[in-house]
Design a protein around this motif. Structure first.
Motif, PDB file in Angstrom:
ATOM      1  N   ASP A  67      -8.754   8.368   0.775  1.00  0.00           N
ATOM      2  CA  ASP A  67      -8.425   9.761   1.011  1.00  0.00           C
ATOM      3  C   ASP A  67      -7.055  10.062   0.404  1.00  0.00           C
ATOM      4  OD1 ASP A  67      -7.801   8.106   3.665  1.00  0.00           O
ATOM      5  OD2 ASP A  67      -6.254   9.599   3.351  1.00  0.00           O
ATOM      6  N   ARG A  68      -6.768  11.364   0.296  1.00  0.00           N
ATOM      7  CA  ARG A  68      -5.550  11.772  -0.429  1.00  0.00           C
ATOM      8  C   ARG A  68      -4.285  11.277   0.268  1.00  0.00           C
ATOM      9  NH1 ARG A  68      -6.316  15.700  -4.226  1.00  0.00           N
ATOM     10  NH2 ARG A  68      -4.217  16.518  -3.997  1.00  0.00           N
ATOM     11  N   ALA A  69      -4.292  11.258   1.628  1.00  0.00           N
ATOM     12  CA  ALA A  69      -3.098  10.813   2.348  1.00  0.00           C
ATOM     13  C   ALA A  69      -2.798   9.351   2.048  1.00  0.00           C
ATOM     14  CB  ALA A  69      -3.285  11.023   3.844  1.00  0.00           C
ATOM     15  N   THR A  70      -3.842   8.533   2.066  1.00  0.00           N
ATOM     16  CA  THR A  70      -3.640   7.107   1.764  1.00  0.00           C
ATOM     17  C   THR A  70      -3.204   6.919   0.317  1.00  0.00           C
ATOM     18  OG1 THR A  70      -5.359   6.565   3.372  1.00  0.00           O
ATOM     19  CG2 THR A  70      -4.731   4.840   1.813  1.00  0.00           C
ATOM     20  N   SER A  71      -3.804   7.710  -0.539  1.00  0.00           N
ATOM     21  CA  SER A  71      -3.418   7.622  -1.959  1.00  0.00           C
ATOM     22  C   SER A  71      -1.930   7.893  -2.135  1.00  0.00           C
ATOM     23  CB  SER A  71      -4.246   8.615  -2.771  1.00  0.00           C
ATOM     24  OG  SER A  71      -3.854   8.563  -4.105  1.00  0.00           O
ATOM     25  N   ARG A  72      -1.449   8.937  -1.417  1.00  0.00           N
ATOM     26  CA  ARG A  72      -0.013   9.244  -1.509  1.00  0.00           C
ATOM     27  C   ARG A  72       0.826   8.123  -0.906  1.00  0.00           C
ATOM     28  NH1 ARG A  72      -1.779  14.499  -0.178  1.00  0.00           N
ATOM     29  NH2 ARG A  72      -1.355  14.116   2.020  1.00  0.00           N
ATOM     30  N   ALA A  73       0.318   7.551   0.205  1.00  0.00           N
ATOM     31  CA  ALA A  73       1.092   6.510   0.882  1.00  0.00           C
ATOM     32  C   ALA A  73       1.269   5.276   0.010  1.00  0.00           C
ATOM     33  CB  ALA A  73       0.397   6.139   2.204  1.00  0.00           C
ATOM     34  N   LEU A  74       0.279   4.998  -0.811  1.00  0.00           N
ATOM     35  CA  LEU A  74       0.357   3.796  -1.668  1.00  0.00           C
ATOM     36  C   LEU A  74       1.278   3.983  -2.861  1.00  0.00           C
ATOM     37  CD1 LEU A  74      -3.281   2.467  -1.627  1.00  0.00           C
ATOM     38  CD2 LEU A  74      -1.262   1.261  -0.876  1.00  0.00           C
ATOM     39  N   ARG A  75       1.620   5.208  -3.162  1.00  0.00           N
ATOM     40  CA  ARG A  75       2.547   5.426  -4.267  1.00  0.00           C
ATOM     41  C   ARG A  75       3.922   4.914  -3.882  1.00  0.00           C
ATOM     42  NH1 ARG A  75       0.532  11.610  -5.028  1.00  0.00           N
ATOM     43  NH2 ARG A  75      -1.515  11.127  -5.877  1.00  0.00           N
ATOM     44  N   GLY A  76       4.628   4.411  -4.821  1.00  0.00           N
ATOM     45  CA  GLY A  76       5.976   3.953  -4.527  1.00  0.00           C
ATOM     46  C   GLY A  76       6.150   2.482  -4.796  1.00  0.00           C
ATOM     47  N   ASP A  77       6.513   1.727  -3.765  1.00  0.00           N
ATOM     48  CA  ASP A  77       6.868   0.314  -3.960  1.00  0.00           C
ATOM     49  C   ASP A  77       5.733  -0.491  -4.573  1.00  0.00           C
ATOM     50  OD1 ASP A  77       9.020  -0.136  -1.015  1.00  0.00           O
ATOM     51  OD2 ASP A  77       9.303   0.925  -2.902  1.00  0.00           O
ATOM     52  N   LEU A  78       4.531  -0.392  -3.984  1.00  0.00           N
ATOM     53  CA  LEU A  78       3.421  -1.233  -4.470  1.00  0.00           C
ATOM     54  C   LEU A  78       3.048  -0.856  -5.895  1.00  0.00           C
ATOM     55  CD1 LEU A  78       1.190  -1.523  -1.302  1.00  0.00           C
ATOM     56  CD2 LEU A  78       2.510  -3.334  -2.401  1.00  0.00           C
ATOM     57  N   ASP A  79       3.019   0.446  -6.182  1.00  0.00           N
ATOM     58  CA  ASP A  79       2.763   0.861  -7.563  1.00  0.00           C
ATOM     59  C   ASP A  79       3.794   0.268  -8.511  1.00  0.00           C
ATOM     60  OD1 ASP A  79       1.294   4.200  -7.593  1.00  0.00           O
ATOM     61  OD2 ASP A  79       0.447   2.187  -7.486  1.00  0.00           O
ATOM     62  N   ALA A  80       5.061   0.369  -8.130  1.00  0.00           N
ATOM     63  CA  ALA A  80       6.143  -0.115  -9.001  1.00  0.00           C
ATOM     64  C   ALA A  80       6.059  -1.633  -9.185  1.00  0.00           C
ATOM     65  CB  ALA A  80       7.495   0.265  -8.408  1.00  0.00           C
ATOM     66  N   ILE A  81       5.786  -2.359  -8.098  1.00  0.00           N
ATOM     67  CA  ILE A  81       5.684  -3.826  -8.192  1.00  0.00           C
ATOM     68  C   ILE A  81       4.523  -4.224  -9.096  1.00  0.00           C
ATOM     69  CG2 ILE A  81       5.161  -5.916  -6.862  1.00  0.00           C
ATOM     70  CD1 ILE A  81       6.713  -4.601  -4.504  1.00  0.00           C
ATOM     71  N   LEU A  82       3.367  -3.588  -8.878  1.00  0.00           N
ATOM     72  CA  LEU A  82       2.180  -3.929  -9.684  1.00  0.00           C
ATOM     73  C   LEU A  82       2.411  -3.592 -11.161  1.00  0.00           C
ATOM     74  CD1 LEU A  82      -0.715  -4.918  -9.766  1.00  0.00           C
ATOM     75  CD2 LEU A  82      -1.461  -2.579  -9.306  1.00  0.00           C
ATOM     76  N   ALA A  83       3.005  -2.422 -11.409  1.00  0.00           N
ATOM     77  CA  ALA A  83       3.252  -2.026 -12.804  1.00  0.00           C
ATOM     78  C   ALA A  83       4.176  -3.022 -13.502  1.00  0.00           C
ATOM     79  CB  ALA A  83       3.847  -0.626 -12.850  1.00  0.00           C
ATOM     80  N   LYS A  84       5.220  -3.457 -12.769  1.00  0.00           N
ATOM     81  CA  LYS A  84       6.137  -4.414 -13.379  1.00  0.00           C
ATOM     82  C   LYS A  84       5.463  -5.757 -13.616  1.00  0.00           C
ATOM     83  CE  LYS A  84      10.775  -6.435 -12.935  1.00  0.00           C
ATOM     84  NZ  LYS A  84      12.063  -6.381 -12.260  1.00  0.00           N
ATOM     85  N   ALA A  85       4.634  -6.192 -12.700  1.00  0.00           N
ATOM     86  CA  ALA A  85       3.968  -7.498 -12.842  1.00  0.00           C
ATOM     87  C   ALA A  85       2.970  -7.509 -13.989  1.00  0.00           C
ATOM     88  CB  ALA A  85       3.269  -7.862 -11.535  1.00  0.00           C
ATOM     89  N   LEU A  86       2.400  -6.330 -14.330  1.00  0.00           N
ATOM     90  CA  LEU A  86       1.332  -6.279 -15.335  1.00  0.00           C
ATOM     91  C   LEU A  86       1.785  -5.698 -16.668  1.00  0.00           C
ATOM     92  CD1 LEU A  86      -1.701  -5.099 -13.189  1.00  0.00           C
ATOM     93  CD2 LEU A  86      -1.205  -7.388 -14.021  1.00  0.00           C
ATOM     94  N   ARG A  87       3.089  -5.519 -16.852  1.00  0.00           N
ATOM     95  CA  ARG A  87       3.545  -4.965 -18.126  1.00  0.00           C
ATOM     96  C   ARG A  87       3.183  -5.888 -19.284  1.00  0.00           C
ATOM     97  NH1 ARG A  87       9.000  -2.560 -15.639  1.00  0.00           N
ATOM     98  NH2 ARG A  87       8.155  -0.549 -15.055  1.00  0.00           N
TER      99      ARG A  87
END
Length: 638
Positions: A1-21
């Motif tokens: 749902d949209r609320a969970t989607s918003r909640a996941l933005r931030g730290d986990l997105d940034a960590i995953l993006a950095k790990a998979l660059r």
């Protein structure tokens, strides 16, 4: 749902993006550094993967002391507005608690999933060297294989990871793998609690986009229609889901109906302008520019691509990796406007950008074929052959097997160059079993018509008139089924060539005159025609036996090129007009010889020295003229 989607933005997105660059230098230096960032996130501390901002650290501090802050807030509100405000605050606290619990469960699921995926990449494995050499693509494949079994009880985390991994596959141009994951995400949403939610509609748009890239256009269109119906039913015209449907429909239509695609893309751009510039705004501009180019609205295309370049250069994280392709696209619009110098600057800058940034080979090859296509279109055929050859070799290699759509485009584009250069036999394998010969008429696109036209041109050059006629008839059938969606000009041109080769030049000339009178170009020879149209007019007049008219048309064309200062961008047309003029002057061999010597010099510089029919014709006519004048005939060594 949209609320969970918003909640996941931030730290986990940034960590995953950095790990998979893609660049190792931009990823975590060690697995311990990666683990430490995950621990910091779970503990509520600031993570290294996020930028250094005071508000970010402040928000972390508040989260670590949520109870104290909430209590103080309750007291303050109670003092001001009384017990009703306290009750409201309690309700909000419970809502936040539920969200926090959902976020925690999702975060735990994502963290555990990532740890399992990356375990195989640390130095504690049986073969540490091999483990450390694991590529981002291999890690991504490993995650895709595990996502069903390891996240079956964490649907929110599963959806988030499916979206992220699909985006990664798209960035690697692996459309087949992207489609598999996007199907899984849509299936989960369809069978969930909100099968018509915005998130579900966006998943339909994302899958349609992946299918469009893979040329599965029928299913893509059905998904977009379904998403549109859901939004229309609730009169939604401005949501992000509406934007996604509009931009993906325009992306599909640039291959099937670019006139409608322009309108859809403009609506998508208007919706995207409501937000600060982001990657989706750039996508909408790209699709608008492409559709405008395919409808020959070059001014609108140039405007879209110029804005796209400006935004990409002002915000490098958004579009730096695509700049080369955008410059290449703008060059097509510049050429369409007759701005040849600007077009050449753009296209050469595109290639310099890719080479300078040591781009992924796939992106480099896409740019190479863009440059090759431009050079061929302005008569610089020999250089075009050299620039496009690495892309041609790649398109036939095993590396291209998962990029069928792009490989097909490269093959067809370079086959066109080969035919123009004078190597039609080498071009034929690219279109031997091309989908244009079997595609469903309702889904035929401009590229399919161009593919049939290019193969027909090569067959005519090889004297295989019967096979060429079959393809012309198929193309005409596809155009009739398209009901005006697709332009017939490419087939018109090759059919006129076929008529001349079949000894029916008068019919070809009549068809040309009919096309001119229909309004696609000025109807009188003394009006300003495009240079290639003038060259064809002169050639058809001569083929029909109208020597005086051919001579006049050829002189006008050559004079117009000289006056405009664009002769360097029309060297193939220069050869055609010079050959027509030389043949029409054979009764005055002295004058004819000078024209034919010029034709030989230009043809020798741009065409294949061994197999080009244009060069062979120029040499034959020049030598015949020399014999008439009693002058020696000397052929250079090839």
């Amino acid at each position: 749902d949209r609320a969970t989607s918003r909640a996941l933005r931030g730290d986990l997105d940034a960590i995953l993006a950095k790990a998979l660059r893609k660049s190792p230098a931009e990823r975590y230096a060690t697995m311990d550094a990666f683990a430490q960032d995950l621990r910091r996130h779970r503990a509520g501390d600031p993570v290294d993967a996020r930028p250094e901002h005071w508000w970010y650290r402040t928000s972390k501090l508040v989260r670590r002391h949520r109870l104290q802050v909430t209590a103080g807030g309750v007291v303050a509100v109670a003092l001001v507005v009384g017990a009703s405000a306290a009750l409201w605050q309690a309700h909000e606290a419970r809502t936040q608690t539920r969200r926090a619990e959902t976020e925690a469960r999702t975060a735990d699921a994502v963290r555990g999933f990532l740890e399992h995926v990356f375990d195989a990449n640390d130095g504690d494995q049986a073969d540490p060297a091999k483990a450390r050499a694991t590529t981002a693509r291999e890690l991504l494949d490993r995650g895709a294989e595990r996502i069903d079994t390891e996240l079956a009880d964490a649907p929110a985390a599963r959806l988030r990871l499916l979206a992220l991994m699909s985006d990664m596959y798209e960035s690697m141009a692996l459309s087949d793998r992207q489609i598999v994951l996007r199907r899984k995400a849509l299936a989960q949403l369809r069978h969930g609690d909100e099968p018509t939610s915005d998130q579900t509609v966006e998943a339909m748009a994302d899958l349609a986009h992946a299918l469009t890239i893979a040329t599965q256009r029928g299913e893509a269109a059905r998904l977009l229609d379904e998403g549109t119906a859901i939004l229309d039913a609730r009169r939604d015209e401005t949501s992000h889901a509406r934007f996604r449907i509009e931009v993906m429909r325009a992306s599909l239509e640039r291959r099937t109906d670019p006139k409608r695609g322009v309108a859809d893309a403009e609506r998508a751009v208007a919706l995207a302008r409501r937000r600060p510039p982001d990657a989706e705004f750039l996508l909408a501009l790209q699709v608008l520019g492409d559709n405008a180019t395919f409808t020959d609205d070059f001014e609108r295309a140039r405007s879209a691509f110029s804005e796209l370049i400006d935004v990409s250069e002002a915000h490098p994280p958004l579009g730096a990796s695509e700049l080369a392709l955008i410059y290449g696209s703008r060059s097509l619009a510049e050429r369409g406007l007759g701005h040849y110098s600007a077009a050449e600057r753009d296209v050469r800058h595109a290639l310099d950008l890719q080479r300078g940034r040591h781009a992924d080979p796939f992106l480099l090859h896409i740019t190479e074929i863009q440059v090759a296509g431009f050079l061929a279109s302005v008569g610089q055929l020999r250089e075009s052959i050299e620039v496009g050859e690495p892309a041609w070799r790649w398109a036939w290699s095993a590396d291209a097997s998962e990029n069928r759509s792009e490989a097909r485009w490269i093959k067809l584009s370079y086959a066109r160059v080969l035919t123009a250069y004078g190597r039609p036999a080498a071009a034929l394998p690219a279109t031997e079993a091309d989908e244009a010969t079997t595609i469903d008429a309702s889904m035929a696109a401009g590229l399919d018509i161009a593919a049939l036209a290019d193969r027909t041109r090569a067959l005519i050059a090889l004297g295989r008139q019967g096979e060429a006629r079959v393809l012309i008839d198929r193309a005409r059938w596809l155009l009739r089924q398209a009901n005006g969606r697709l332009a017939p000009d490419k087939i018109d041109i090759v059919e006129r060539r076929w008529l001349v080769a079949d000894g029916r030049a008068a019919e070809a000339l009549a068809a040309f005159a009919s096309t001119r009178a229909a309004g696609t170009a000025p109807a009188r020879a003394d009006d300003v025609w495009p240079v290639d149209v003038q060259a064809e007019a002169a050639w058809l007049e001569l083929a029909a036996g109208h020597v005086d008219a051919a001579r006049l048309q050829a002189r006008q064309a050559l004079a117009a090129m000289a006056a405009s200062g664009t002769a360097d961008y029309h060297r193939d047309d220069d050869v055609r007009d010079s050959l027509v003029l030389g043949r029409s002057l054979m009764a005055q061999p002295e004058e004819a010889l000078g024209v034919l010597e010029h034709a030989v010099a230009v043809a020798s510089a741009i065409y294949d020295p061994v197999s080009s029919p244009e060069l062979a014709e120029a040499l034959r006519m020049r030598d015949a003229c020399r014999r008439v004048l009693g002058r020696p005939v000397v052929r250079p060594l090839r």
